[in-house]
Write an enzyme that holds these catalytic residues in place. Structure first.
Site, short mmCIF file in Angstrom:
data_model
loop_
_atom_site.label_atom_id
_atom_site.label_comp_id
_atom_site.label_asym_id
_atom_site.label_seq_id
_atom_site.Cartn_x
_atom_site.Cartn_y
_atom_site.Cartn_z
N GLY A 1 0.81 -1.22 0.00
CA GLY A 1 0.00 0.00 0.00
C GLY A 1 0.83 1.26 0.00
CG ASP B 1 1.32 5.30 -14.50
OD1 ASP B 1 2.26 5.87 -13.91
OD2 ASP B 1 1.49 4.50 -15.43
N1 LIG Z 1 -1.45 -6.60 -6.00
C1 LIG Z 1 -1.98 -5.46 -5.55
N2 LIG Z 1 -3.17 -5.47 -4.92
C2 LIG Z 1 -3.73 -4.32 -4.48
N3 LIG Z 1 -3.16 -3.11 -4.61
C3 LIG Z 1 -1.97 -3.04 -5.23
C4 LIG Z 1 -1.30 -4.20 -5.73
N4 LIG Z 1 -0.14 -3.83 -6.33
C5 LIG Z 1 -0.09 -2.47 -6.20
N5 LIG Z 1 -1.18 -2.01 -5.54
C6 LIG Z 1 -1.48 -0.60 -5.21
O1 LIG Z 1 -0.96 0.22 -6.22
C7 LIG Z 1 -0.04 1.14 -5.67
C8 LIG Z 1 1.00 1.47 -6.70
O2 LIG Z 1 1.70 0.28 -7.03
P1 LIG Z 1 3.28 0.24 -7.19
O3 LIG Z 1 3.91 0.61 -5.91
O4 LIG Z 1 3.60 -1.06 -7.80
O5 LIG Z 1 3.47 1.44 -8.23
P2 LIG Z 1 4.56 1.69 -9.39
O6 LIG Z 1 5.74 0.79 -9.19
O7 LIG Z 1 4.80 3.14 -9.42
O8 LIG Z 1 3.74 1.25 -10.69
P3 LIG Z 1 3.78 1.84 -12.21
O9 LIG Z 1 4.88 2.85 -12.29
O10 LIG Z 1 3.96 0.65 -13.09
O11 LIG Z 1 2.44 2.46 -12.47
C9 LIG Z 1 0.49 0.45 -4.42
O12 LIG Z 1 1.00 1.37 -3.48
C10 LIG Z 1 -0.78 -0.23 -3.90
O13 LIG Z 1 -1.58 0.69 -3.16
MG LIG Z 2 5.53 4.24 -11.03
#
Ligand SMILES: Nc1ncnc2c1ncn2[C@@H]1O[C@H](COP(=O)(O)OP(=O)(O)OP(=O)(O)O)[C@@H](O)[C@H]1O
Ligand SMILES: [Mg+2]
Length: 300
Positions: A221, A248
């Protein structure tokens, strides 16, 4: 209106094949294409939420024309500046098991084209409440390019969100974004210490110039370190799906909340719900509207 900036958009192509075998020729069973790039994912999510958004950035060549056509088809308002070199394509070859990606490097932007974009951006600011700067910088844009845009936005009274990585992130923080949204790997690269706890790593980004940090931690999260305190939000559920673009969608929720001056505690909960709903949808820039509604429905 929320201004979503993508300086290095891409035409994302996906080739479906039965099985990927290196050093052989494949018959492609289906080709799909979409307008890609992190700021365009943000714009697409905001548009689907019914939030007024304007996508801007740089487009060039026939690939740039195609990206503009796809945005128009989806009804996403856009005001891009043209550059001489062609926008990049990304190719993903998907065989049902996994995807193999090929990322073109992106066009080189000339000094004159960059100056032209900065002037264009400045002209769009009077209509904006929040400006979101997402993704990589194409070759030719100075590493402090985001800091330049952030300073202009702040001077115009527009609130700002920065979502990038590496040196553009470090240099961009000097432009004092209202909010920066790194993931854990991006923040570890910034601090140079992958062993640092999340709170200390976020404090590092504050010390470099961010006014608030929302650290996204995948299934763990969100952790928000803000002038009003520290807030955490767990995902409403752990979703098995496509996490690409979840960050995003998170940025889209944060932008909408900044524009509405939503209190942090509700803002991070909403961002966790919308990003989980994005994991539940197979394509970046799209979210599962039913799941989002279910997770944010507060009626007893
Ligand atoms: N499997 C999951 N189930 C529920 N929520 C998720 C899951 N994966 C990610 N999230 C939510 O999405 C948010 C963003 O994901 P993440 O931290 O992977 O972002 P990111 O690496 O910046 O992704 P991207 O740059 O590809 O859009 C997480 O902080 C979480 O709240
Ligand atoms: Mg990202």
């Amino acid at each position: 209106m929320i201004l979503a900036v993508t300086l290095n958009p891409a035409l994302d192509l996906t080739y479906a094949v039965d099985a990927l075998v290196p050093h052989t020729t494949h018959r492609v069973t289906a080709v799909t294409e979409r307008a890609g790039g992190k700021g365009l994912n943000v714009a697409s999510v905001l548009h689907a939420l019914g939030e007024p958004v304007l996508a801007t950035g740089l487009l060039g060549g026939a690939t740039g024309d195609r990206i503009a056509d796809l945005l128009a088809r989806d009804g996403i308002p856009a005001s891009f500046r043209r550059i001489a070199a062609g926008s990049r394509r990304t190719v993903a070859v998907a065989d049902g098991l996994d995807a193999t990606g090929f990322w073109e490097p992106g066009p080189t932007v000339t000094a004159g084209e960059w100056r032209d974009f900065v002037a264009h951006f400045r002209g769009l600011l009077p209509g904006a409440s929040v400006a979101v700067l997402s993704g990589s910088l194409p070759p030719g844009v100075p590493v402090e390019g985001y800091a330049t845009l952030l300073a202009l936005a702040t001077d115009a009274g527009v609130r700002t969100i920065l979502d990038t990585s590496g040196e553009p992130l470090r240099a961009g923080l000097g432009g004092r974004p209202d909010l920066v949204k790194p993931n854990a790997a991006e923040l570890a690269a910034l601090t140079g210490d992958p062993g640092l706890d999340a709170r200390s790593a976020a404090d590092h980004a504050l010390a470099l110039g961010a006014r608030a940090v929302v650290l996204s931690r995948g299934e763990l999260g969100l952790l928000a370190v803000t002038p009003d305190g520290v807030f955490e939000a767990a995902p409403p559920e752990t979703v098995a799906g496509n996490p690409t673009g979840a960050g995003d969608a998170c940025v889209a929720a944060l932008a909408r909340g900044l524009a509405a001056r939503t209190p942090w505690v509700s803002l991070v909960a909403d961002a966790a719900a919308l990003s989980a709903a994005a994991v539940a949808a197979p394509i970046a820039g799209v979210f599962d509207a039913d799941a989002y509604r279910r997770w944010t429905d507060t009626t007893p």
